[in-house]
Scaffold this motif. Sequence first.
Motif, PDB file in Angstrom:
ATOM      1  N   SER A 136       0.813  -1.224   0.000  1.00 58.50           N
ATOM      2  CA  SER A 136       0.000   0.000   0.000  1.00 58.50           C
ATOM      3  C   SER A 136       0.844   1.271   0.000  1.00 58.50           C
ATOM      4  O   SER A 136       0.324   2.352  -0.260  1.00 58.50           O
ATOM      5  N   LYS A 137       2.141   1.125   0.296  1.00 59.71           N
ATOM      6  CA  LYS A 137       3.069   2.270   0.252  1.00 59.71           C
ATOM      7  C   LYS A 137       2.524   3.471   1.037  1.00 59.71           C
ATOM      8  O   LYS A 137       2.326   4.556   0.500  1.00 59.71           O
ATOM      9  N   TYR A 138       2.276   3.235   2.294  1.00 55.72           N
ATOM     10  CA  TYR A 138       1.777   4.307   3.147  1.00 55.72           C
ATOM     11  C   TYR A 138       2.828   5.403   3.298  1.00 55.72           C
ATOM     12  O   TYR A 138       4.031   5.139   3.333  1.00 55.72           O
ATOM     13  N   GLU A 139       2.355   6.617   3.417  1.00 56.52           N
ATOM     14  CA  GLU A 139       3.233   7.774   3.529  1.00 56.52           C
ATOM     15  C   GLU A 139       3.334   8.297   4.948  1.00 56.52           C
ATOM     16  O   GLU A 139       4.175   9.151   5.242  1.00 56.52           O
ATOM     17  N   LEU A 140       2.482   7.779   5.820  1.00 59.52           N
ATOM     18  CA  LEU A 140       2.384   8.377   7.152  1.00 59.52           C
ATOM     19  C   LEU A 140       1.678   7.413   8.095  1.00 59.52           C
ATOM     20  O   LEU A 140       0.768   6.689   7.687  1.00 59.52           O
ATOM     21  N   MET A 141       2.110   7.415   9.353  1.00 58.07           N
ATOM     22  CA  MET A 141       1.383   6.737  10.417  1.00 58.07           C
ATOM     23  C   MET A 141       0.743   7.797  11.310  1.00 58.07           C
ATOM     24  O   MET A 141       1.432   8.672  11.847  1.00 58.07           O
ATOM     25  N   LEU A 142      -0.567   7.738  11.445  1.00 61.23           N
ATOM     26  CA  LEU A 142      -1.304   8.593  12.375  1.00 61.23           C
ATOM     27  C   LEU A 142      -1.761   7.700  13.518  1.00 61.23           C
ATOM     28  O   LEU A 142      -2.520   6.746  13.300  1.00 61.23           O
ATOM     29  N   THR A 143      -1.313   7.972  14.734  1.00 56.70           N
ATOM     30  CA  THR A 143      -1.605   7.057  15.834  1.00 56.70           C
ATOM     31  C   THR A 143      -1.859   7.806  17.129  1.00 56.70           C
ATOM     32  O   THR A 143      -1.479   8.958  17.298  1.00 56.70           O
ATOM     33  N   ASP A 144      -2.548   7.128  18.029  1.00 57.81           N
ATOM     34  CA  ASP A 144      -2.798   7.615  19.385  1.00 57.81           C
ATOM     35  C   ASP A 144      -1.818   6.894  20.309  1.00 57.81           C
ATOM     36  O   ASP A 144      -1.856   5.666  20.423  1.00 57.81           O
ATOM     37  N   PRO A 145      -0.914   7.629  20.988  1.00 53.20           N
ATOM     38  CA  PRO A 145       0.149   6.968  21.745  1.00 53.20           C
ATOM     39  C   PRO A 145      -0.190   6.612  23.189  1.00 53.20           C
ATOM     40  O   PRO A 145       0.712   6.322  23.971  1.00 53.20           O
ATOM     41  N   ALA A 244       8.669  11.178  17.106  1.00 45.57           N
ATOM     42  CA  ALA A 244       7.509  11.522  16.281  1.00 45.57           C
ATOM     43  C   ALA A 244       7.715  12.888  15.628  1.00 45.57           C
ATOM     44  O   ALA A 244       8.294  13.806  16.216  1.00 45.57           O
ATOM     45  N   ASP A 245       7.221  13.018  14.399  1.00 42.55           N
ATOM     46  CA  ASP A 245       7.437  14.249  13.643  1.00 42.55           C
ATOM     47  C   ASP A 245       6.562  15.398  14.153  1.00 42.55           C
ATOM     48  O   ASP A 245       7.040  16.511  14.337  1.00 42.55           O
ATOM     49  N   ILE A 246       5.271  15.126  14.334  1.00 42.44           N
ATOM     50  CA  ILE A 246       4.331  16.164  14.773  1.00 42.44           C
ATOM     51  C   ILE A 246       3.436  15.603  15.868  1.00 42.44           C
ATOM     52  O   ILE A 246       2.967  14.478  15.789  1.00 42.44           O
ATOM     53  N   TRP A 247       3.215  16.416  16.881  1.00 37.50           N
ATOM     54  CA  TRP A 247       2.261  16.094  17.942  1.00 37.50           C
ATOM     55  C   TRP A 247       1.034  16.991  17.765  1.00 37.50           C
ATOM     56  O   TRP A 247       1.121  18.209  17.980  1.00 37.50           O
ATOM     57  N   LEU A 248      -0.081  16.401  17.365  1.00 33.36           N
ATOM     58  CA  LEU A 248      -1.343  17.140  17.343  1.00 33.36           C
ATOM     59  C   LEU A 248      -1.915  17.066  18.757  1.00 33.36           C
ATOM     60  O   LEU A 248      -2.488  16.050  19.155  1.00 33.36           O
ATOM     61  N   PHE A 249      -1.737  18.120  19.508  1.00 32.59           N
ATOM     62  CA  PHE A 249      -2.015  18.080  20.944  1.00 32.59           C
ATOM     63  C   PHE A 249      -3.435  18.552  21.218  1.00 32.59           C
ATOM     64  O   PHE A 249      -3.778  19.693  20.916  1.00 32.59           O
ATOM     65  N   ARG A 250      -4.244  17.661  21.804  1.00 33.45           N
ATOM     66  CA  ARG A 250      -5.659  17.968  22.035  1.00 33.45           C
ATOM     67  C   ARG A 250      -5.844  18.846  23.275  1.00 33.45           C
ATOM     68  O   ARG A 250      -6.465  18.465  24.264  1.00 33.45           O
ATOM     69  N   SER A 251      -5.272  20.033  23.199  1.00 34.91           N
ATOM     70  CA  SER A 251      -5.408  20.992  24.284  1.00 34.91           C
ATOM     71  C   SER A 251      -5.033  22.361  23.736  1.00 34.91           C
ATOM     72  O   SER A 251      -4.558  22.475  22.604  1.00 34.91           O
ATOM     73  N   ASP A 252      -5.270  23.402  24.534  1.00 34.37           N
ATOM     74  CA  ASP A 252      -4.792  24.741  24.200  1.00 34.37           C
ATOM     75  C   ASP A 252      -4.601  25.506  25.503  1.00 34.37           C
ATOM     76  O   ASP A 252      -4.918  25.017  26.587  1.00 34.37           O
ATOM     77  N   PHE A 253      -4.053  26.715  25.403  1.00 37.72           N
ATOM     78  CA  PHE A 253      -3.693  27.441  26.617  1.00 37.72           C
ATOM     79  C   PHE A 253      -4.816  28.310  27.148  1.00 37.72           C
ATOM     80  O   PHE A 253      -4.608  29.087  28.082  1.00 37.72           O
ATOM     81  N   VAL A 452      -5.027  19.292   9.902  1.00 39.41           N
ATOM     82  CA  VAL A 452      -4.901  18.763   8.550  1.00 39.41           C
ATOM     83  C   VAL A 452      -3.663  19.321   7.855  1.00 39.41           C
ATOM     84  O   VAL A 452      -2.939  18.606   7.159  1.00 39.41           O
ATOM     85  N   PHE A 453      -3.398  20.618   8.051  1.00 35.04           N
ATOM     86  CA  PHE A 453      -2.213  21.205   7.432  1.00 35.04           C
ATOM     87  C   PHE A 453      -0.955  20.444   7.842  1.00 35.04           C
ATOM     88  O   PHE A 453      -0.113  20.105   7.008  1.00 35.04           O
ATOM     89  N   TRP A 454      -0.805  20.167   9.130  1.00 32.54           N
ATOM     90  CA  TRP A 454       0.433  19.549   9.594  1.00 32.54           C
ATOM     91  C   TRP A 454       0.518  18.077   9.220  1.00 32.54           C
ATOM     92  O   TRP A 454       1.631  17.550   9.009  1.00 32.54           O
ATOM     93  N   VAL A 455      -0.593  17.388   9.130  1.00 28.88           N
ATOM     94  CA  VAL A 455      -0.573  16.020   8.601  1.00 28.88           C
ATOM     95  C   VAL A 455      -0.068  16.047   7.157  1.00 28.88           C
ATOM     96  O   VAL A 455       0.821  15.264   6.767  1.00 28.88           O
ATOM     97  N   GLU A 456      -0.614  16.933   6.365  1.00 29.39           N
ATOM     98  CA  GLU A 456      -0.207  17.023   4.959  1.00 29.39           C
ATOM     99  C   GLU A 456       1.221  17.559   4.828  1.00 29.39           C
ATOM    100  O   GLU A 456       1.946  17.188   3.895  1.00 29.39           O
ATOM    101  N   TYR A 457       1.632  18.417   5.744  1.00 35.88           N
ATOM    102  CA  TYR A 457       3.003  18.935   5.760  1.00 35.88           C
ATOM    103  C   TYR A 457       3.997  17.781   5.894  1.00 35.88           C
ATOM    104  O   TYR A 457       5.002  17.701   5.164  1.00 35.88           O
ATOM    105  N   HIS A 461       6.719  16.567   2.951  1.00 34.88           N
ATOM    106  CA  HIS A 461       8.163  16.650   3.197  1.00 34.88           C
ATOM    107  C   HIS A 461       8.755  15.342   3.725  1.00 34.88           C
ATOM    108  O   HIS A 461       9.920  15.318   4.112  1.00 34.88           O
ATOM    109  N   LYS A 462       7.922  14.285   3.741  1.00 33.12           N
ATOM    110  CA  LYS A 462       8.363  12.958   4.186  1.00 33.12           C
ATOM    111  C   LYS A 462       8.978  13.006   5.593  1.00 33.12           C
ATOM    112  O   LYS A 462      10.003  12.410   5.886  1.00 33.12           O
ATOM    113  N   GLY A 463       8.279  13.746   6.453  1.00 32.60           N
ATOM    114  CA  GLY A 463       8.715  13.873   7.834  1.00 32.60           C
ATOM    115  C   GLY A 463       8.970  15.325   8.181  1.00 32.60           C
ATOM    116  O   GLY A 463       8.889  16.215   7.337  1.00 32.60           O
ATOM    117  N   ALA A 464       9.314  15.541   9.446  1.00 30.89           N
ATOM    118  CA  ALA A 464       9.644  16.905   9.900  1.00 30.89           C
ATOM    119  C   ALA A 464      10.769  16.833  10.923  1.00 30.89           C
ATOM    120  O   ALA A 464      10.640  17.326  12.049  1.00 30.89           O
TER     121      ALA A 464
END
Length: 519
Positions: A136-145, A244-253, A452-457, A461-464
Amino acid sequence: MCGLFVAFSLCLVSCDGGNILVFPLDGSHWVNMKVILEELHSRGHNLTVIRASNSWYIPEQSPLYTSITVEMDDSMEDFFDVYLDEQLRVEGASFWTFLKFTKLFLSMISTAHEMWAEAFIKIVEDQKVLQSILDSKYELMLTDPALAPGLYLAKFLKLPVVLNVRWITSGEGHFALAPSPLSYIPVPGSGLTDKMNFIQRVKNFLFSSIGLFQQKFIVEPNYFAVQEKYFEGRFDTISLLQEADIWLFRSDFVFEYPRPTMPNVVYIGGFQCKPAQPLPADLEEFVQSAGEKGVIIMTLGTLVNALPADLADEVARVFAKLPQKVIWRHKGATPSTLGNNTLIVDWMPQKDLLGHPQIKLFVAHGGTNGVQEAIYHGVPVLGIPLFFDQYDNLLRLQDRGAAKILELSDLNADTFEQGIQEVLHTDSYRMNIQRMSRLHRDQPLAPMDQAVFWVEYVMRHKGAPHLRTEAYRMPWYSYYSLDVLLLMLTVLTALIVSTLGVFRFLCCRRRKKSKSKQN
């Protein structure tokens, strides 16, 4: 500023649909993961979700994704109801009973990690499944750690990683990634705020030590066999998190206390929140029938179906006395004290109800999703925390004057009624939560668009790696500069000893000269 906004908007649609492998966690975690998947699917991405055969909430068939099902026999679906009963039973019991209960709970955590470590092995040992994943040649793993198999599978497949995260394998994500001074950053479970006296700082330090113990001795051993058999080199689960390349953090200040952070942490608190949609006709009719008195809604989340029968009767008795209408998610036996003003449901459109102008109060357990939705819609909260992060979530609202916490051990008809009356009739609760709502909504870009922007980013760029800290490559003594400190102390000691030696030599020489002159 306008040009930056336009450029950002163009970036949002500049990524062609890609192949994303998703390793979610069940329960309420899946609820918010699914929201991200819906948005990614709408933008043309192909999604594959890895799920357990006995999953509670993740269906095998979905228009959003294809699925890979891992056969699993054990289920923990009933654990949380049993846990709640046990928690009530040990309230006020001896310290040793509490320790025994805590040991059982940690054993449950270890069992969950053991099950999913075995699931990883099943995936990579099944040649048909593994070949399908490779093809399937996946480009990304999106996971809950909160559980680690997604991290290990991403490393095995050499995929960039985006985390949909607030909680990790033992604790809150910031503590694994960013500098976290314990002097003003409360550890989850401590029940503390960012304003601590000396005794509270001692308590905070002890709770931090418990988290480290849990990770090292309860969680990590379950992945030793995986690390040794399928990977080369020494590493641990925390280092995988830090890779991990990006942390989508379910919080804000608006919700979180201010603290140090890192460049690859993207705050998406409230990303699942949207303007309220119309309610089903029967529910709208019930809500409107409340008139100016309004409606109270109550739910204890997806993991607990119902309170014990005696407590449910007390809650229902209080609701029956109120002039407000009540919508209560309760899947247990119908309470004998249920009033005509109370509607019991198996499921409720929580986000749409919270956005309805008739809703006056949210009685909730304090899960992250519910708390963020209450902030978004500006509804004050009477919180009844049950376990995990719920007390700390509610404490943040209470500390800002937007909620009141009612401990489960103190829950009875009198305290419940007093709590409802206080939050309903003290204007400051609603004013404070509405202020938080205004702050939360005042953003240059919606949290979902950022996600979505950062997932696609990462896909583009094949990582960050340029956003990742190098700390995870360092041994602990280098991270804390203990080796540097040891060198400096050694040099300082050598200088002091040398200086003392020179003075001693000079003094001795002088004495010898004095004696020679006298002779």
